[in-house]
Design a protein around this motif. Structure first.
Motif, short mmCIF file in Angstrom:
data_model
loop_
_atom_site.label_atom_id
_atom_site.label_comp_id
_atom_site.label_asym_id
_atom_site.label_seq_id
_atom_site.Cartn_x
_atom_site.Cartn_y
_atom_site.Cartn_z
N ALA A 252 -9.25 0.46 8.98
CA ALA A 252 -10.29 1.43 8.63
C ALA A 252 -9.63 2.80 8.50
N ASN A 253 -10.15 3.63 7.62
CA ASN A 253 -9.58 4.96 7.46
C ASN A 253 -10.69 6.00 7.52
N TYR A 254 -10.35 7.22 7.91
CA TYR A 254 -11.40 8.22 8.11
C TYR A 254 -11.04 9.58 7.56
N ASP A 255 -9.93 9.65 6.86
CA ASP A 255 -9.58 10.89 6.17
C ASP A 255 -9.66 12.13 7.08
N THR B 176 -5.37 8.25 6.89
CA THR B 176 -5.34 7.92 5.47
C THR B 176 -4.06 7.17 5.16
N ILE B 177 -4.17 6.10 4.42
CA ILE B 177 -2.96 5.38 4.06
C ILE B 177 -2.38 5.91 2.75
N ALA B 178 -3.01 6.94 2.20
CA ALA B 178 -2.49 7.52 0.97
C ALA B 178 -1.18 8.26 1.25
N SER C 28 0.55 4.65 -3.97
CA SER C 28 -0.80 5.18 -3.74
C SER C 28 -1.81 4.63 -4.72
N SER D 236 -3.06 2.26 -2.29
CA SER D 236 -3.62 2.80 -1.05
C SER D 236 -4.96 3.48 -1.31
N ARG D 237 -5.07 4.17 -2.45
CA ARG D 237 -6.36 4.78 -2.78
C ARG D 237 -7.43 3.74 -3.01
N SER E 80 1.16 4.43 5.37
CA SER E 80 1.12 3.14 4.69
C SER E 80 2.31 2.27 5.09
N GLN F 273 -12.45 -0.08 1.46
CA GLN F 273 -12.83 -0.18 2.86
C GLN F 273 -14.07 0.67 3.16
N ARG F 274 -14.06 1.87 2.66
CA ARG F 274 -15.19 2.78 2.91
C ARG F 274 -16.49 2.18 2.39
N GLU G 178 -8.46 2.36 0.37
CA GLU G 178 -9.31 3.30 1.09
C GLU G 178 -10.76 3.25 0.59
N ILE H 35 0.83 -1.20 0.00
CA ILE H 35 0.00 0.00 0.00
C ILE H 35 0.87 1.25 0.00
#
Lengths: 349, 349
Positions: free
Chosen positions: B109-112, B82-84, A86, A89-90, B89, A96-97, A93, A83
Motif C-alpha cells: 500500500a502507498n500513501y504518498d 511512494t514506489i515512484a 516508474s 510504479s505509477r 521500489s 492500489q489506491r 500506485e 517497479i
DNA sequence: TCGCTTTATGTAACCGGTTACATAAAGCAT
DNA sequence: ATGCTTTATGTAACCGGTTACATAAAGCGA
C-alpha cells in the motif's frame, strides 16, 4: 455443551467475533453478518444498533474466516516485471489506491522480465489466494494461462491493447505510438536514423514498438542497416552504452529513436559526455513520458503513456468483473506524442 | 451421514481438498496435513506417498482455510510512501523476492507521504489480514502504533536506524550520512553553500538529513542564512524550482546540498538550463545513490544507500520474528559517500 | 516378558465467518 | 377473517484446513 464457540474458548487473540457482537446486541450471528454486509436486508434501526455495538466492541471481522466461507479474498495479485521503472510504479500506485477504494488489497510480485520466475511467482500468488490477477503484456508460457483458467481466476493484461486476443486487456497501442514517433522524426527531415530498441526477445511491448518504427521507416523508404540498430534492456546505463555502440558504427546518424525514456535519458547523457549537442548534433526521442524525462534539459520528445489512468481503468475493470457484471473485453488507453527540445530538424549541411 | 464434507458436496470450484487427498491416499486428513507441513512427523515412505497423490490430484491447499485454522496468513504488509522513487521500489522488489523465498506474499500500500492516508491504509491492511507490517520511518500518529499493538501485529520500521526507539528497525543513519556529505563539500573548500532540503515537515528521514547538514556546517563555523535554504517534496521538477529559487536569492553560492538524488538531478538540470557548468560553476550533491544519478553527466556525488540489501535484511528479520525466534532489535545498514563529477573545489577567484 | 517411553497415525473439534433454510411477523387483496 | 406474498430474523450447517487428544505400534532396558 454446544455453545462453546467464540466468546468462551478464545484467548490467543483477544479479539471479538461475530458471536460476541451478536450476544452483546441481542441478535443472531446471521443478523450481525447481514447488518454489516447486506444492510438492506435488515431493518434500519437494527442495522444502526448492530453497527454501534460492533464499533463499540472494536469488532474487526476475521478476513480468513470471511474468505473461507464467502470464497472471496478481496485480494488482487499484480505480477509486474519491475517497479523500478516508474512506468510501472505509477501504474501500481494508482491501481492500489483505486482497488482500496473498493475494498480490495493488492498483492504485488515482480519478476524482472524473467519468464520462468514469472511462472513461479504466479503460482505462488494463486496459492496465496487472490480473486484476480494482473499481468503485463500477452507473451508468456501457455501454462500460466492454463493455470489461471483451471483455477477460474480472472486475469487482465496491461500495457498492451489486443482487441482480437482471447485475453482481456487494458492498454495502449505500442506499435502505433512508435510509428507516430518515427513519422515525426522522419517529417523533421531525418533520414540517417539509429534505433536503440528495448529487450525485444522477451517483451512483446518492446517488440511492438520496434515494429512501429520499422513500419514508418518502410513507409518513407528509409532503410535501416544492421549497424544502426541495437537492443538493450531498460536502464540509463544501457542507454549510454547503446548510443556509444551506434555512434561507433554509424557516426553519420542525426537521430536516435529509443525504446523508452530510460534508454533515451541514457542516450542523452552519452551524447553530452561526447560533447554532442542535443538536438543540434543529434535528435533523441523516447517513449513512456516519464516525469523525469520531461524535466531533462533538453526535454525529451516522447510518447506519453498515462499509466496512472491505466491503473485506474484496470482497477475499475477488475472490480466490475468481480462483482459479476459485464465489462469491456479490451480497453484502449490513448497515448500522445509530446514534442520536446531533444528533437529538431537535422543540421542542414 | 456425517461424511458430507469435501469430496461430495463441492462443485463451484472443482478443486480437491485434504479429504480427497486423504481418501485417495488411504490415510487420514491429519496425516495429509502433516505430511505436507511437518514432514518429519510422518514416516518417509508415507510422506512420499501422500506427496505424490497430492501432486497427482493437483492439490492446492485453500489459503483461507489454512489461515483460519493456523492463525497465520503468510502475508506481510508494506506501507510505503511512494514506489515512484526508486529508493523504495528497489527496496520493495528485494523485500518481495526474499519474502517469497520463505513462503510469504507481500501486500503493498502507498500513501504518498500523507499521514492520514497512511493511517487509513494501515487499518485496511490490518483488516485484510497480515502477519506483520513494514513501515517507513518512525514519525506517525501514535494511534497507528496502538492499533498494531492491540492487534498484536509485529512491525518493523525501515529507512531509519533507531537503536533507542521502542520500535524495531532496519535502516541507516540519515543524519550521519548527510553530515559526512556536508563535510566533504566543506573540505573541498566551499563556504557559500545552499541547501535544497526535502519535505521536512512530514518526513523524519528528511529532517534527520537536514540535521546532519546543519551539524557539519556548525562544526565548520559556516552559517546558513534563510535565503540559502529551501525545501521541496521529492521530484525532479521541484529540484529545478528549488535551485532556481536559491540562485535568485543567493547567486553567490558555489555548492548545493540536496535532500536526495531526485532533487539533485533537478538541480543539475536547472543549472544546465541556466548555462552554469557543473561542477566548475556549481557543485551539486544528492543522497540515495540512485542508478540514474550515477549515470548522469556529470555523475552526481551522493551517499549510496543499499536499499536492496535493506529489503533483504527486512525480509529476513520478519521471517525470523514470525518463526518465533529472536532477532536483533535494530539493524544498521551501512551507507557510503560516493564522490562523482558533480562536485569539485570552488572556482578560485 | 513387563512396563515405560517414543513414534506414527486417526478422530473430530476447532478456527470465525456466511448463508441456505426454516420460521415468524407483517402486508394486503378478497 | 382467510390465505398468500413479502420481509425480518434465527438456527445451524457449511467453507477446508490444522491440531489437541487418543490410540496403537514400536523400541528398549532390566
Amino acid at each position: 455443551m454446544g455453545k462453546q464457540l467464540s466468546g468462551s474458548g478464545r484467548r490467543a487473540t483477544g479479539s471479538v467475533g461475530v458471536r460476541d457482537v451478536a450476544k452483546a446486541a441481542g441478535v443472531s450471528t446471521a443478523t450481525v453478518s447481514r447488518a454489516l454486509n447486506q444492510p438492506h436486508q435488515v431493518s434500519e434501526e437494527l442495522r444502526k444498533h448492530v453497527a454501534s455495538v460492533a464499533a463499540e466492541l472494536n469488532y474487526i471481522p476475521d478476513p480468513a474466516a470471511r474468505a473461507l466461507s464467502s470464497q472471496k479474498t478481496f485480494r488482487i495479485g499484480a505480477l509486474i516485471p519491475t517497479i523500478a521503472n516508474s512506468i510501472y510504479s505509477r501504474f501500481v500506485e494508482a491501481l492500489q489506491r483505486r482497488l482500496r477504494q473498493s475494498g480490495y488489497s493488492l498483492v504485488l510480485a515482480n519478476y524482472d522480465f524473467d519468464e520462468s520466475l514469472e511462472m513461479e511467482e504466479a503460482q505462488a500468488l494463486v496459492e496465496s489466494g487472490i480473486d484476480a490477477l494482473v499481468l503485463a503484456g500477452e507473451q508468456r508460457s501457455p501454462e500460466l494461462y492454463d493455470l489461471l483458467n483451471r483455477r477460474k481466476i480472472p486475469y487482465l493484461l496491461i500495457s498492451i491493447y489486443l482487441p482480437d486476443s482471447p485475453h482481456r486487456c487494458v492498454g495502449y497501442d505500442n506499435r502505433a505510438g512508435a510509428e507516430a514517433m518515427t513519422r515525426y522524426i522522419l517529417e523533421l527531415g531525418h533520414r540517417e536514423i539509429g534505433v536503440l530498441e528495448g529487450p525485444s526477445g522477451i517483451n512483446d511491448r518492446a517488440r511492438l514498438r520496434t515494429k512501429g518504427i520499422m513500419d514508418a521507416l518502410k513507409d518513407f523508404g528509409v532503410t535501416l542497416p544492421a549497424t544502426r540498430i541495437t537492443g538493450r534492456s531498460f536502464s540509463v546505463h544501457n542507454g549510454r552504452e547503446g548510443l556509444a555502440e551506434l555512434l561507433e558504427a554509424a557516426p553519420e546518424i542525426t537521430a536516435v529513436i529509443c525504446g523508452n525514456d530510460v534508454l533515451a535519458i541514457g542516450a542523452l547523457m552519452e551524447a553530452q559526455a561526447r560533447g554532442l549537442t542535443v538536438p543540434e548534433d543529434l535528435s533523441i526521442c523516447g517513449y513512456d513520458g516519464l516525469d523525469i524525462a520531461q524535466d531533462m534539459v533538453p526535454q525529451i520528445t516522447t510518447v506519453h503513456v498515462p499509466t496512472a489512468q491505466m491503473g485506474l481503468k484496470t482497477a475499475e475493470s477488475l472490480v466490475t468483473l468481480l462483482s459479476g457484471e459485464e465489462t469491456p473485453h479490451s480497453v484502449l488507453i490513448e497515448t500522445r506524442l509530446v514534442p520536446g527540445g531533444s528533437t529538431a530538424p537535422p543540421r542542414s549541411r
